[in-house]
Every structure is written in C-alpha cells, then in structure tokens.
Design an enzyme around this catalytic site. Structure first.
Site, PDB file in Angstrom:
ATOM      1  N   ASP A  36       0.919  -1.089  -0.049  1.00  0.00           N
ATOM      2  CA  ASP A  36      -0.032  -0.010   0.150  1.00  0.00           C
ATOM      3  C   ASP A  36       0.875   1.187   0.047  1.00  0.00           C
ATOM      4  O   ASP A  36       0.438   2.312   0.360  1.00  0.00           O
ATOM      5  CB  ASP A  36      -0.906   0.076   1.358  1.00  0.00           C
ATOM      6  N   ASP A 257      28.554  13.179  -7.055  1.00  0.00           N
ATOM      7  CA  ASP A 257      27.698  14.027  -7.970  1.00  0.00           C
ATOM      8  C   ASP A 257      26.471  14.043  -7.326  1.00  0.00           C
ATOM      9  O   ASP A 257      25.918  13.032  -7.326  1.00  0.00           O
ATOM     10  CB  ASP A 257      27.864  13.399  -9.543  1.00  0.00           C
ATOM     11  N   HIS A 347      30.823  12.074 -21.974  1.00  0.00           N
ATOM     12  CA  HIS A 347      29.799  12.976 -21.853  1.00  0.00           C
ATOM     13  C   HIS A 347      29.995  14.285 -22.305  1.00  0.00           C
ATOM     14  O   HIS A 347      30.963  14.948 -22.601  1.00  0.00           O
ATOM     15  CB  HIS A 347      29.185  12.909 -20.509  1.00  0.00           C
ATOM     16  N   GLU A 383      30.696  20.589 -16.511  1.00  0.00           N
ATOM     17  CA  GLU A 383      30.992  19.472 -15.767  1.00  0.00           C
ATOM     18  C   GLU A 383      31.832  18.640 -16.464  1.00  0.00           C
ATOM     19  O   GLU A 383      31.704  17.460 -16.837  1.00  0.00           O
ATOM     20  CB  GLU A 383      29.745  18.816 -15.235  1.00  0.00           C
ATOM     21  N   TYR A 387      38.278  10.096 -17.196  1.00  0.00           N
ATOM     22  CA  TYR A 387      37.910   8.758 -16.486  1.00  0.00           C
ATOM     23  C   TYR A 387      38.838   7.649 -17.223  1.00  0.00           C
ATOM     24  O   TYR A 387      38.735   7.553 -18.244  1.00  0.00           O
ATOM     25  CB  TYR A 387      36.461   8.311 -16.652  1.00  0.00           C
ATOM     26  N   ARG A 405      35.612  14.491 -11.957  1.00  0.00           N
ATOM     27  CA  ARG A 405      34.469  15.280 -12.573  1.00  0.00           C
ATOM     28  C   ARG A 405      34.600  16.527 -11.542  1.00  0.00           C
ATOM     29  O   ARG A 405      34.338  16.337 -10.530  1.00  0.00           O
ATOM     30  CB  ARG A 405      33.256  14.665 -12.927  1.00  0.00           C
TER      31      ARG A 405
HETATM   32  N1  GLY Z   1      24.233  13.938 -12.242  1.00  0.00           N
HETATM   33  C1  GLY Z   1      23.749  14.348 -13.472  1.00  0.00           C
HETATM   34  C2  GLY Z   1      24.409  15.396 -14.091  1.00  0.00           C
HETATM   35  O1  GLY Z   1      25.425  15.743 -13.731  1.00  0.00           O
HETATM   36  O2  GLY Z   1      24.297  15.619 -15.391  1.00  0.00           O
HETATM   37 MN    MN Z   2      25.675  16.196 -11.734  1.00  0.00          MN
HETATM   38 MN    MN Z   3      24.970  17.786 -14.370  1.00  0.00          MN
END
Ligand code: GLY
Ligand code: MN
Ligand code: MN
Length: 433
Positions: A36, A257, A347, A383, A387, A405
C-alpha cells in the site's frame, strides 16, 4: 508553498498559442511502489512552472489569448473522510483562491467538460511525453465531436506538442526562479561541505550519501535532485554509479555528483576529493587538468554563445593536457578536440538546469537543428571530467582507475557568467587544507 509569478507565465504561453487553441497540462497520478506504498510524489514540471499545483492527477487547461476564460483547473474534490487519513485537499475552492483558476471542476468531470471546451478549438496542445495518459481521452473526444450535429466535421484538427513553446520558456529563468535556483545551489554546496568534514578512509559510500541527504533535507530541501553518486576509487569511472555500497580506501579519490531539490528546482554539483585529504601526484595532475578545463569552459558561458562552446573549450584544454601527460598522441589530440565523445571523456560538458536536472530546451546534440543561444537568465552546468578504467592498458599505469569530474551551476548574465555554486571550494589547496 512557493508562490511565483505564474499568471505572467500563463499569459506568455497564451499569447504564443495560435487563436482557437488550448493547452492541456497534467499532473501524473501517484506511482505505486509496493503493497500500500507509493513512491514520493513529484508533480509534472510543466504544471509546477505554470501554476504550482502539486496534487496528483490535477489537470490545467490554458486557453489562447483571445479567449475569455483563460485558466481552468480540474482537481480532486474535497473529501473529509479521505482527508482525515492523508491530509487536506485544495478542492475547487482552493483551485480558484490559491491557484487563481478562472474556473475549477471536479476531476471526475474532465472528459465531459473538456468535450465542450475542445468543441470550438482548432488546436489542442499537450506534452507528447504524456500521450499515453492524454491521447486516448482526446481521440475519444474528437471522435465524439465529429458526430455531433449534422455535419461530421466539428472539433479540432491538430494536436501539437507543447514542449516546443514551454521548452524555450522554461529555458530562460525569470527573477523568481533565479532566486530559488540560488538557494538550491547554496543548499547543495552546504551538503558537500558536510561531507568534507566526515571523509576519511573506512567511511562507507552510503554514509557519504546519507550525509548529503541529511544536509539537503535539514536545510529545507525536498530531497535530492537525482540519486547521489558517491563513487570511491574506480567506481568514479562509471558515469552513473549510484550503488554507493563500497568502503572508501586510503589513497583513493571519491567522485561525488549530487544536488539538492529546493522548491522543485535542482542543484547539481560534482566534486572529486582525496579520501585521505591529500592528492597523490598522479591524481593531482588529472585533477588540475580537469579544473583548468572547467574554468576555461565557464569563461565561455556568455550571452550569444551556444551550449557547445563550453564543451569545445573543455575538449580543447583536456586534449592539450592529455597529450602533455603522455596519455594521448598528437594525432589523437586532434580527434579528441573534434569528437563529442572520447575514450576518456564520454559525456557533454553542459546541460540546462532548472525544474528538471537535465532541464528542457534545445541542446547541442540535435543534428542540424540550430541550437538556441545562451541568453541572460539561462542556467547551465559546466562539468568536464576524465575517466581512466583500470583495465585500459593504453593509459599509463599511474593514471589507471582515476576518475575526476568537477561540476558547477552557472547563471548566464549580460555581465558574464555567475557561478551559483562558487561557495564550494574546488582549488587543490583549499581541498587539502
Ligand atoms: N548528475 C547528472 C548530471 O550531472 O548531469
Ligand atoms: Mn551532476
Ligand atoms: Mn549535471
């Protein structure tokens, strides 16, 4: 409850809709967890942006500017028996008095009332990511209208995705939003400061996570903007490691992060700390390089640039530094600069930040689409990272297993970039102090 200048946002939306249009905004229902129990409830970001209504299942209908009734809300009706268990509801009265609806209805009447609202319209806008919830009812309504009257031709012809308009509106923050985002950034930073005080070899990654959660909640945040990443040692080379179940080792780094969600706006910070308080020479080299890339990328966060400018700058700095450290060759350096994704940096450097952590707005990975310019009021993250997985034998041994990072939240202004998370130290001397 937070009150913002919602009516100005609704007026702006109304004036961007073609005549004879409505926009339907819908909060999801509760998400079932087990037994529930439900998951913590999160209203839809578009609903938060346009009126702040935070009750499950509520529906807002916003009409184009030429129409007299501009803002209708459909909400759960008051129910004393139910409210005794789960707390008060706004009801139709609250929808009008608190949220400023011109008209308010019991949600049970949605299909019936919406049929009459939709009848004279040409266009119906909604967020296509909510198609599963909204389209079946809309198609039923439109089909019923086709058969209303003598000619089978009544009702709207066009369904349109509201995200194109709301994405651009939400991308540029107004003064109310910037105030909240400053608080989200500060609370996020203070959570990290708590962590700095408790970091040492033998601490569990989960204890770092718990410290962040406590730090955020105890300062009034709703909670985390996203699952905190507390990645000790080589876990830092997994981008979204969030298991947080290992023990921090002497000599390792921890990449954290995390961010606080304050009044439904996200903070988003990354820092990389030596667990024992001192960087090793190899760790220091990589950290200093990422920090240089981050600072130079922040300098690119200026009006008229695009999201890709900080990214390109970060890639150029990283590429040059990696060559100097003997990690990549001169030929690889050129590729590193050009490619959006690399072996050691896979990224993007920036994303929009706002009600969503990865906030709406046209970004920089959209093929040939012209990316939107950075303008005053846009908030983005910066950011960069590096790595080096421990099994990558192309990397000199001393760097294997290192992941770094560094991420800050940056407000674009006509006077230049303002780092909202600047109270949180990132210089090597400050971290080691
Ligand atoms: N923690 C997700 C980003 O930094 O994009
Ligand atoms: Mn982040
Ligand atoms: Mn971010």
């Amino acid at each position: 409850m937070l009150r913002m200048n919602y009516s100005a946002r609704r007026s702006s939306l109304a004036s961007q809709l073609p005549p004879k249009s409505i926009a339907i905004i819908m909060n999801p229902g509760p998400a079932h967890k087990t037994g529930d129990q439900d998951y913590d409830y999160r209203p839809h970001s578009n609903m938060l942006y346009l009126c702040g209504m935070d009750e499950p299942g509520a529906v807002a209908v916003i009409a184009s500017a030429e129409q007299e009734i501009r803002f209708r809300l459909f909400v759960l009706p008051r129910d004393p028996e139910r409210e005794r268990w789960v707390g008060p509801r706004y009801g139709c009265e609250g929808a009008r008095d608190i949220f400023g609806a011109d008209e308010a209805f019991d949600i049970a009447e949605l299909q019936k009332v919406l049929t009459d609202i939709v009848f004279p319209m040409d266009n119906v806008y909604f967020d296509f990511s909510q198609s599963k919830e909204i389209s079946p009812m809309l198609f039923e309504i439109v089909e019923s209208l086709r058969h209303r009257g003598r000619r089978a031709s009544e009702g709207p012809r066009n369904f349109c995705d509201i995200r194109d308009i709301l994405g651009e509106m939400r991308r540029v923050k107004d003064a109310d939003e910037i105030e909240v985002m400053k608080r989200a950034a500060q609370v996020s930073a203070e959570g990290f400061m708590d962590v700095q005080k408790m970091l040492k070899p033998g601490v569990g990654e989960w204890q770092v996570e718990a410290t962040l959660k406590h730090g955020f909640r105890s300062r009034g945040a709703i909670g985390e903007s996203f699952a905190s990443i507390c990645a000790g040692g080589e876990h830092a080379t997994t981008l979204h490691y969030a298991a947080n179940r290992d023990i921090l080792k002497d000599g390792d780094l921890i990449l954290i992060d995390a961010g606080a969600e304050v009044d439904y706006y996200a903070g988003d910070i990354s820092r990389t700390y030596p667990v024992n308080g001192r960087f090793s020479p190899a760790q220091k080299e990589i950290y200093a390089l990422v920090l240089k890339a981050q600072k130079e990328a922040i300098a690119e966060c200026i009006v008229g640039n695009h999201l890709r400018h900080p990214h390109e700058r970060a890639c150029a700095v990283l590429a040059e530094g990696l060559e100097k450290l003997g990690i990549i060759s001169h030929e690889e350096r050129e590729t590193f600069k050009k490619e959006l994704r690399n072996d050691y940096y896979f990224h993007g450097t920036s994303h929009y930040l706002g009600i969503d952590t990865h906030d709406v707005g046209c970004g920089y990975h959209r093929g040939d689409d012209a990316p939107a310019e950075l303008v005053s009021g846009v908030v983005i993250t910066v950011e960069p990272g590096l790595y080096f997985p421990s099994d990558n034998l192309n990397v000199p041994e001393k760097y294997r297993g290192i992941g770094v990072r560094i991420e800050d939240d940056v407000l674009i202004t006509n006077e230049g970039p303002v780092v909202l998370t600047s109270s949180l130290p990132k210089e090597i001397e400050d971290i080691e102090a």
